[in-house]
Enzyme design. Structure first.
Site, PDB file in Angstrom:
ATOM      1  N   LYS A 139       2.564  -2.712  -4.227  1.00 36.80           N
ATOM      2  CA  LYS A 139       2.631  -4.076  -4.134  1.00 36.80           C
ATOM      3  C   LYS A 139       1.788  -4.580  -5.442  1.00 36.80           C
ATOM      4  CE  LYS A 139       1.539  -3.625   0.275  1.00 36.80           C
ATOM      5  NZ  LYS A 139       1.414  -2.931   1.259  1.00 36.80           N
ATOM      6  N   TRP A 179      -4.080  -1.131   8.861  1.00 40.56           N
ATOM      7  CA  TRP A 179      -3.655   0.211   8.364  1.00 40.56           C
ATOM      8  C   TRP A 179      -4.863   1.475   8.148  1.00 40.56           C
ATOM      9  CZ3 TRP A 179       1.437  -0.062   7.079  1.00 40.56           C
ATOM     10  CH2 TRP A 179       1.861  -0.961   6.956  1.00 40.56           C
ATOM     11  N   ASP A 208      -7.471   3.750   0.190  1.00 39.32           N
ATOM     12  CA  ASP A 208      -6.411   2.814   0.176  1.00 39.32           C
ATOM     13  C   ASP A 208      -6.075   1.860  -0.190  1.00 39.32           C
ATOM     14  OD1 ASP A 208      -3.978   2.172   0.950  1.00 39.32           O
ATOM     15  OD2 ASP A 208      -4.058   2.110   2.966  1.00 39.32           O
TER      16      ASP A 208
HETATM   17  C1  LIG Z   1       1.731  -1.682   2.457  1.00 38.35           C
HETATM   18  C2  LIG Z   1       0.034  -0.992   2.279  1.00 38.35           C
HETATM   19  C3  LIG Z   1       1.040   0.310   3.615  1.00 38.35           C
HETATM   20  C4  LIG Z   1       1.904   1.143   3.991  1.00 38.35           C
HETATM   21  O1  LIG Z   1       2.049   1.175   2.376  1.00 38.35           O
HETATM   22  P1  LIG Z   1       4.463   2.105   2.632  1.00 38.35           P
HETATM   23  O2  LIG Z   1       3.788   2.722   1.801  1.00 38.35           O
HETATM   24  O3  LIG Z   1       4.582   1.330   3.435  1.00 38.35           O
HETATM   25  O4  LIG Z   1       3.728   2.806   4.014  1.00 38.35           O
HETATM   26  C5  LIG Z   1      -0.760   0.786   3.541  1.00 38.35           C
HETATM   27  N1  LIG Z   1      -2.051   0.295   3.113  1.00 38.35           N
HETATM   28  C6  LIG Z   1      -2.034  -0.917   2.679  1.00 38.35           C
HETATM   29  C7  LIG Z   1      -3.112  -0.849   2.488  1.00 38.35           C
HETATM   30  C8  LIG Z   1      -1.056  -1.563   2.937  1.00 38.35           C
HETATM   31  O5  LIG Z   1      -1.027  -3.330   1.670  1.00 38.35           O
END
Ligand SMILES: *Cc1c(COP(=O)(O)O)cnc(C)c1O
Length: 356
Positions: A190, A99, A166
């Site tokens: 999540k 990511w 993020d």
């Molecule tokens: C799941 C995840 C993403 C991707 O998220 P999307 O909403 O599918 O774009 C990005 N960063 C982290 C840390 C994630 O766990």
């Protein structure tokens, strides 16, 4: 049988969130209509939006001067929106996984990127520590929880520049000192809501500085001005997010949640560390995620991995197969997962081990 849900995302939601969402799908706010079929401009939905923003701000103790937005596009769109809006000359990024690398790739489209450190050399199974963030960058970006590898930065880093993070997979699992950040974002699927909404916490006075053309929908200022209502927002996921936030408040807020999350992770890591068969993929305890616990079988038991997945699945455990980049197993212990599920997994591990 209600299953034990260890999926990494979309993932377990509180029963409260599911029940309240189901009710609103039948009938919302005594309107005689489903939430699926009403205007996002209705006063009833505006009230949901306002309450969601307020509760989000109060649970994370977000200071004055920040906006909370609910957008589409996932965390993946933020990888591009962040540099498009915030990168003026140069930004620093920490590479702790897939990511983070995707965020780096997008940032390079907009300016100079200084990757201050990377843990790629060991398949991202640790958090780099010896790095310095230059002071001449616009911001420092990192991924707080590396969902795929099970590493996590649980303490807000100390750097001399504003941070951007993020926090897709560990938001609301700990208190955050938001004042250290220019922006925090994440996909909601999540720890917050069903897939379809992305949260963004942004410091208002940092916007509008980049000297480039930004399409209206990709400009944070558009959404700040319109309170996430420039166009139709993801109505149902936002409603569900509000239910989750109410549930978090009921639990006692992020401090109480963090305590529970740490206890759950301790139970599982202790079982792994004490086992003859399993081994955690993240050796350094300080780097271990309390949200995603990654483990494999020791070399002498490696051929039993598939059998263990079947064994656990028969016992109602869902989603423990590891990500393809790591292999083995991954148990995601998000906020809504009860301790009972962790104990059931530990029991299954012990039982399997005693059989072999
Ligand atoms: C799941 C995840 C993403 C991707 O998220 P999307 O909403 O599918 O774009 C990005 N960063 C982290 C840390 C994630 O766990």
């Amino acid at each position: 049988m209600k299953k034990h849900n260890f999926y990494a995302g979309p993932s377990i939601m509180s029963q409260y969130t599911i029940d309240e969402t189901a009710k609103a799908i039948k009938e919302f706010a005594d309107m005689g209509l489903s939430i699926l079929e009403i205007s996002h401009r209705s006063k009833q939905f505006q009230a949901v939006m306002d309450e969601t923003v307020d509760l989000f701000k109060s649970l994370l103790d977000i200071p004055e001067g920040y906006s909370v937005l609910f957008l589409g596009g996932g965390a993946s769109l933020q990888f591009a929106m962040v540099p498009m809006n915030m990168l003026i000359h140069k930004a620093a990024y920490l590479d702790t996984g897939v990511w983070a690398s995707k965020a780096i790739k997008e940032a390079k489209l907009f300016g100079d990127v200084d990757v201050v450190a990377s843990s790629k050399d060991r398949n991202y199974n640790y958090i780099p520590r010896d790095y310095t963030v230059p002071t001449d960058v616009d911001y420092f970006h990192y991924t707080s929880n590396n969902t795929i590898y099970g590493t996590e930065i649980r303490k807000d880093p100390d750097v001399k520049v504003p941070m951007i993070a993020d926090m897709s997979s560990d938001i609301f699992s700990r208190p955050v000192d938001v004042s250290k950040y220019e922006l925090i974002y994440g996909g909601a699927q999540k720890n917050l809501a069903p897939a379809g909404v992305t949260f963004v916490i942004v410091k208002d006075d940092t916007l509008g500085k980049a000297d480039r053309v930004i399409p209206t929908m990709l400009n944070y200022e558009t959404h700040v001005k319109k309170g996430s209502m420039f166009n139709t927002p993801p109505v149902l996921p936002i409603f569900s997010a509000l239910q989750t936030l109410k549930y978090y408040k009921q639990l006692g807020g992020v401090e109480a949640i963090e305590k529970m999350d740490v206890e759950k992770a301790d139970v599982l890591y202790n079982a792994i560390d004490g086992s003859k068969m399993f081994v955690a993929t993240v050796p350094n305890h300080e780097d271990r995620s309390i949200m995603n616990v990654c483990f494999v079988m020791k070399p002498e038991y490696k051929d039993l991995e598939k059998d263990f997945i079947d064994f656990a699945t028969e016992r109602g455990m869902m989603g423990i197969k590891g990500h393809r980049d790591v292999g083995g197993f991954r148990a995601s212990l998000y906020n809504a997962l009860p301790m009972e599920s962790v104990k059931a997994l530990v029991e299954a591990m012990k039982e399997f081990e005693s059989k072999h």
